[in-house]
Write an enzyme that holds these catalytic residues in place. Structure first.
Site, mmCIF file in Angstrom:
data_model
loop_
_atom_site.group_PDB
_atom_site.id
_atom_site.type_symbol
_atom_site.label_atom_id
_atom_site.label_comp_id
_atom_site.label_asym_id
_atom_site.label_seq_id
_atom_site.Cartn_x
_atom_site.Cartn_y
_atom_site.Cartn_z
ATOM 1 N N HIS A 24 1.679 4.423 -3.086
ATOM 2 C CA HIS A 24 1.686 5.889 -3.078
ATOM 3 C C HIS A 24 2.899 6.435 -3.826
ATOM 4 C CE1 HIS A 24 -1.828 6.617 -0.690
ATOM 5 N NE2 HIS A 24 -1.362 6.015 0.380
ATOM 6 N N HIS A 61 0.838 -1.203 0.000
ATOM 7 C CA HIS A 61 0.000 0.000 0.000
ATOM 8 C C HIS A 61 0.873 1.253 0.000
ATOM 9 C CE1 HIS A 61 -3.246 2.770 1.354
ATOM 10 N NE2 HIS A 61 -2.264 3.311 2.055
ATOM 11 N N GLU A 62 1.888 1.273 0.859
ATOM 12 C CA GLU A 62 2.753 2.447 0.945
ATOM 13 C C GLU A 62 3.554 2.652 -0.337
ATOM 14 O OE1 GLU A 62 2.496 4.651 3.173
ATOM 15 O OE2 GLU A 62 1.120 3.474 4.390
ATOM 16 N N GLU A 85 -5.971 6.729 -1.641
ATOM 17 C CA GLU A 85 -5.858 5.614 -0.698
ATOM 18 C C GLU A 85 -6.405 4.322 -1.313
ATOM 19 O OE1 GLU A 85 -4.178 5.640 1.833
ATOM 20 O OE2 GLU A 85 -4.189 7.595 2.784
#
Length: 280
Positions: A125, A121-122, A180
Site C-alpha cells: 500500500h 501486503h501493508e 487490496e
C-alpha cells in the site's frame, strides 16, 4: 488499510487542541506529495507509539521482527521502520511515512513466511501510493472543512483535533478491492524476488478465514469487512503459485518469538595412522 483491522481502543489519538504547522499547500489542484503524506503520518504514528506498549529492542517479539524483516528497510518509494505493539489483537499496518507496526497477537498465529506475506501486503500500500492517497482524502475531509481555508490560497494549519481525526482515518483507511488485490500481488512478488515460499501467502489467508469461522468470528469479520473474502484471496495466491509452477501445500513452520536457537554442529575428529617404513 490495516491487513486485518485495528482495535478502536488502540487507534485513539488524542492530541488536544494545540495547533500544528503541518501541510501548507495551494488548494488549486490540491497537490499532495509523498512528503506531505509522510509528515502527517509520522505525527500520528509518533503519538500512537507513545500511547501503546511498544516492544523494546531486547523483547522476543522485537527480536523476531528484526530477524525476519529488519533487513528490508528501503524500496523505490519508501524507507521503513519497524515496531511491535504488545497486544493480543491480530493486526499489522504501514503508513505513508514508512512506519510498519505489527501486533504481537498477529505474530503469535503467523510463522515467519506468513508474517512476511502480511507485512508485504501493508508495504504494498505504501509502495503503490495507496497510503498517500488515503492520507490526502483524510486531510481534505478534516482540514479543508474550515470556511476560512476554502477562501484561502493555502490550506490552514492542521489543529491537534483535526490531526487526531486524520490519524484515525489513516489507520482505518478503506482501500478499493483493486488496491487490496494489487497489495496482495506486491507481497507475492516480494516473496518470490527474495526467495521465500510464496505458498505462505495462501496459508496466511486461510488462517484468517478459519478464524472467521471460529468463536472469534464476529471480531475477525469486523476487522476484515473492508477486505476481499480471505478464502478468495487465498485462492488467488494459490492460482499465482500454480501459474509459476511452484505450488505445494504449505507446511506451517514453528513460531519462534526471539532469536532462533543456534544449531549445534558436531566436529568429526579423524585419526591418521602414521606409516612406518622398514629399512632393508
Amino acid at each position: 488499510m490495516t491487513f486485518a483491522g485495528f482495535s478502536a481502543a488502540q487507534a485513539q489519538i488524542n492530541l488536544g487542541e494545540r495547533a500544528l504547522g503541518a501541510v501548507q499547500k495551494g488548494i488549486t489542484g490540491f497537490t499532495f506529495s509523498d512528503a506531505d503524506a509522510a509528515a502527517l503520518s509520522k505525527a500520528a504514528v509518533d503519538k500512537m507509539d507513545a500511547e501503546n506498549k511498544v516492544a523494546g529492542p531486547t523483547d522476543p517479539y522485537a527480536i523476531r521482527l528484526a530477524r525476519v524483516f529488519g533487513k528490508y528497510t528501503k524500496g523505490d518509494n519508501y524507507t521503513l521502520n519497524y515496531k511491535v505493539y504488545l497486544t493480543k489483537d491480530v493486526n499489522a499496518f504501514a503508513t505513508a511515512d514508512g512506519s510498519v507496526r505489527v501486533f504481537s497477537g498477529l505474530m503469535d498465529i503467523m510463522d515467519d513466511n506468513e508474517l512476511i506475506a502480511v507485512i508485504g501486503h501493508e508495504i504494498g500500500h505504501v509502495n503503490n501510493h495507496d497510503s498517500r492517497d488515503a492520507m490526502k482524502a483524510a486531510y481534505q475531509k478534516e482540514a479543508l472543512i474550515d470556511a476560512a481555508a476554502s477562501q484561502s490560497n493555502k490550506v490552514a494549519a492542521v489543529t491537534d483535533s483535526q490531526l487526531a481525526k486524520i490519524g484515525s482515518a489513516m489507520i482505518d483507511s478503506k482501500y478499493s478491492r483493486k488496491q487490496e488485490s494489487e497489495a496482495d500481488l506486491f507481497a507475492y512478488e516480494f516473496m518470490k524476488k527474495n526467495g521465500y515460499d510464496v505458498n505462505a501467502e495462501e496459508s496466511a489467508f486461510r488462517t484468517l478465514a478459519k478464524m472467521s469461522q471460529s468463536e472469534e468470528s464476529s471480531f475477525i469479520d469486523k476487522m476484515m469487512s473492508s477486505h476481499p473474502d480471505s478464502n478468495l484471496r487465498a485462492d488467488t495466491a494459490k492460482a499465482r503459485a500454480e501459474k509459476d509452477g511452484v505450488y505445494k501445500t504449505y507446511t506451517k513452520k514453528p513460531i519462534v518469538n526471539g532469536a532462533l536457537p543456534v544449531k549445534k554442529t558436531t566436529t568429526k575428529t579423524t585419526t591418521t595412522k602414521k606409516k612406518t617404513t622398514t629399512k632393508k
